[in-house]
Design a protein around this motif. Structure first.
Motif, short mmCIF file in Angstrom:
data_model
loop_
_atom_site.label_atom_id
_atom_site.label_comp_id
_atom_site.label_asym_id
_atom_site.label_seq_id
_atom_site.Cartn_x
_atom_site.Cartn_y
_atom_site.Cartn_z
N TRP A 30 0.67 -1.18 -0.07
CA TRP A 30 0.24 -0.11 -0.23
C TRP A 30 0.68 1.43 0.14
CZ3 TRP A 30 -4.59 -1.71 -1.35
CH2 TRP A 30 -4.85 -3.12 -0.58
N ARG A 41 -9.52 4.60 10.96
CA ARG A 41 -11.34 4.74 11.62
C ARG A 41 -11.70 5.50 12.65
NH1 ARG A 41 -10.22 0.96 9.41
NH2 ARG A 41 -12.37 1.41 8.19
N SER A 42 -12.89 5.40 13.02
CA SER A 42 -13.78 7.13 13.26
C SER A 42 -13.46 6.69 15.09
CB SER A 42 -15.36 6.84 13.22
OG SER A 42 -16.22 7.06 11.91
N LYS A 229 -4.97 3.47 20.16
CA LYS A 229 -4.25 3.62 18.68
C LYS A 229 -5.94 3.38 18.18
CE LYS A 229 0.25 2.09 19.55
NZ LYS A 229 0.90 1.02 19.62
N PRO A 230 -6.43 4.15 17.62
CA PRO A 230 -8.42 3.57 17.25
C PRO A 230 -7.66 3.40 15.96
CG PRO A 230 -7.57 5.70 17.17
CD PRO A 230 -6.70 5.30 18.15
N ASP A 231 -6.69 3.51 14.71
CA ASP A 231 -6.50 3.28 13.50
C ASP A 231 -6.24 2.27 13.04
OD1 ASP A 231 -7.42 6.07 12.88
OD2 ASP A 231 -5.86 6.34 11.75
N GLY A 232 -6.58 1.49 11.99
CA GLY A 232 -6.04 -0.07 11.39
C GLY A 232 -7.23 -0.20 10.58
N MET A 233 -6.58 -1.65 10.57
CA MET A 233 -6.83 -2.47 9.11
C MET A 233 -8.22 -2.84 9.90
SD MET A 233 -4.80 -2.59 5.58
CE MET A 233 -4.10 -1.59 4.95
N ILE A 234 -8.89 -3.38 8.74
CA ILE A 234 -10.39 -4.35 9.15
C ILE A 234 -11.16 -4.79 8.38
CG2 ILE A 234 -10.81 -3.35 11.64
CD1 ILE A 234 -13.67 -1.83 9.30
N GLU A 235 -11.89 -5.64 8.48
CA GLU A 235 -12.88 -6.53 7.83
C GLU A 235 -14.01 -6.55 7.69
OE1 GLU A 235 -12.58 -11.03 8.64
OE2 GLU A 235 -12.95 -10.00 10.63
N ARG A 236 -14.51 -6.02 6.21
CA ARG A 236 -15.45 -5.50 5.97
C ARG A 236 -16.64 -5.94 4.67
NH1 ARG A 236 -15.85 1.22 5.43
NH2 ARG A 236 -16.19 1.04 7.84
N GLU A 237 -17.32 -5.75 4.37
CA GLU A 237 -17.81 -5.88 3.10
C GLU A 237 -18.07 -6.38 2.28
OE1 GLU A 237 -19.83 -4.45 5.88
OE2 GLU A 237 -22.08 -5.16 5.89
N LEU A 238 -17.71 -7.02 1.55
CA LEU A 238 -17.44 -6.67 -0.01
C LEU A 238 -18.67 -6.29 -0.72
CD1 LEU A 238 -15.54 -10.20 -0.88
CD2 LEU A 238 -14.41 -8.69 -0.51
N GLN B 76 -12.46 -4.13 16.09
CA GLN B 76 -10.64 -4.61 15.83
C GLN B 76 -10.12 -4.22 15.41
OE1 GLN B 76 -11.61 -6.38 12.36
NE2 GLN B 76 -10.22 -8.13 12.05
N ILE B 78 -8.96 -1.56 17.22
CA ILE B 78 -8.51 -0.70 18.29
C ILE B 78 -7.54 -2.02 19.03
CG2 ILE B 78 -10.03 -0.59 19.97
CD1 ILE B 78 -9.43 2.23 20.62
N GLU B 103 -19.16 -11.28 1.63
CA GLU B 103 -18.58 -11.94 3.00
C GLU B 103 -17.73 -10.91 3.63
OE1 GLU B 103 -18.24 -15.37 4.25
OE2 GLU B 103 -20.55 -14.20 2.94
N LEU B 104 -17.30 -10.89 5.04
CA LEU B 104 -16.33 -9.70 5.17
C LEU B 104 -14.77 -9.99 4.45
CD1 LEU B 104 -17.92 -10.34 9.11
CD2 LEU B 104 -17.40 -8.18 7.99
N ALA B 105 -14.19 -9.03 4.76
CA ALA B 105 -12.63 -8.88 4.51
C ALA B 105 -12.02 -8.61 4.28
CB ALA B 105 -13.08 -9.38 2.66
#
Lengths: 253, 110
Positions: A30, A41-42, A229-238, B76, B78, B103-105
């Motif tokens: 990235w 992230r919020s 540290k709230p920022d970070g990558m997460i899972e989200r729906e495709l 997740q 934090i 799906e979640l990804a």
């Protein structure tokens, strides 16, 4: 006799370096801009430490250079760094949310069936505002479990010039996102606060902040140093994407 | 074909009725959770709380048929210990039915 060995040498792909910009090759890490976008992230818990004025000014610059339809720049910013004023706003919105909860939340309202009826009517008139999520948030704010600006030391309010070219609400959104991404890249936390719209159910803040035609208060941005540290990558729906190519449609995720 | 049937379009779900829709849900790995409480602190829906003492201090999701979890997954992000994540995303059904999602990804690096 020498044999030439056919050794398959792996041609290393161009080594990917962190911080590469203005280029793309397969398997690239990235780049910094993507990272800020994906990791942002919020933030809903801020430190007491005030944000330096220069930093806020720098963030406003990112907003000033946002693209807008016909370069109409249909926005005006209000920066509030007065703690008492921010608390006053929070109290004001909390009281309004209490009234809304009393009128609409059939689970807790003494109006009972009437509240249920009002909420059903409200959802048909304002389906976006009565979406279950803001509906639940109204109750949380009324109960004092959710603070309007989450205790942020600085708040940027965005006013929309309703005379803007084509679609001013979209332009205001783009402008705000510019500022938010800039803020996160500078180590700050942000949160969009749409509940400032509640100010329209009264005159106090419209008067004090000078919100009048052609302006309309549309969004607020809470700004401050985040706790932990709230920022970070997460899972989200495709997202299902319809992809048209070579005369046929595919569905890609 | 229409994305929503006539009945779906005209029915506003009653938010507290689990038959009408689902709220967000998180799963918490209690082996990893050390009960630091950061997730409970930032949860916008006030769905998480920390209980227990010492080693048994862990995070839990509130026991409510319809928690205000909006599956934002901020918990997740934090969490330092990778102990919490959203398992079910919200879908309130009928008028607010979620369309065209998968799906979640995690972010995918193409």
């Amino acid at each position: 006799m020498t044999e030439t060995l056919d050794v398959e040498t792996e041609v290393p792909e161009k080594a990917s370096q962190e911080g590469e910009m203005y280029t793309w090759h397969e398997g690239m890490e990235w780049n910094p801009v993507e990272r800020i976008i994906l990791e942002r992230r919020s933030v809903r818990k801020y430190k007491d430490k005030q944000v330096p004025e220069k930093l806020v000014r720098r963030i406003l610059e990112a907003g000033r250079f946002a693209p807008s339809a016909g370069n109409s720049q249909p926005w005006k910013f209000i920066v509030v760094r007065d703690r008492e004023m921010i608390e006053d706003m929070e109290k004001y919105v909390r009281l309004r949310c209490k009234v809304l909860k009393f009128m609409l939340n059939w689970q807790t309202s003494p109006l009972g069936k009437f509240a249920w009826l009002y909420s059903q009517m409200g959802a048909r008139l304002m389906p976006n505002l009565m979406h279950p999520i803001p509906f639940g948030a109204t109750a949380l704010i009324a109960d004092g479990k959710l603070k309007l600006f989450h205790g942020a030391p600085t708040v940027i309010l965005i006013l929309m010039d309703t005379r803007g070219a084509a679609k001013p609400p979209v332009d205001v959104g783009i402008c705000g996102q510019n500022m938010i991404l800039a803020a996160h890249s500078l180590g700050l936390g942000t949160c969009w606060v749409g509940f400032v719209e509640v100010f329209k159910f009264g005159t106090k803040w419209n008067k004090k902040l000078g919100v009048q035609w052609p302006y309309r208060l549309v969004e607020g941005i809470a700004l401050g140093y985040p706790v932990a540290k709230p920022d970070g990558m997460i899972e989200r729906e495709l997202q299902e994407v319809d992809w048209w190519e070579d005369g046929r449609k595919r569905t890609v995720f | 074909m229409a994305y929503l049937t006539f009945k779906e379009r005209t029915t506003i779900p009653t938010y507290d009725n689990p038959e009408h829709g689902t709220s967000g849900r998180v799963v918490i790995d209690h082996e990893r959770c050390n009960g630091c409480g950061n997730c409970a602190l930032i949860c916008p829906g006030d769905c998480l709380y920390v209980a227990g003492v010492g080693k048994h201090k862990k995070c839990y999701m509130i026991d409510k048929a319809f928690p205000d979890c909006m599956s934002c997954n901020d918990c997740q992000a934090i969490c330092d210990r990778d102990a919490i994540r959203v398992s079910v995303t919200y879908d309130f059904g009928y008028f607010y039915k979620i369309l065209h999602r998968g799906e979640l990804a995690y972010p995918r690096n193409f």
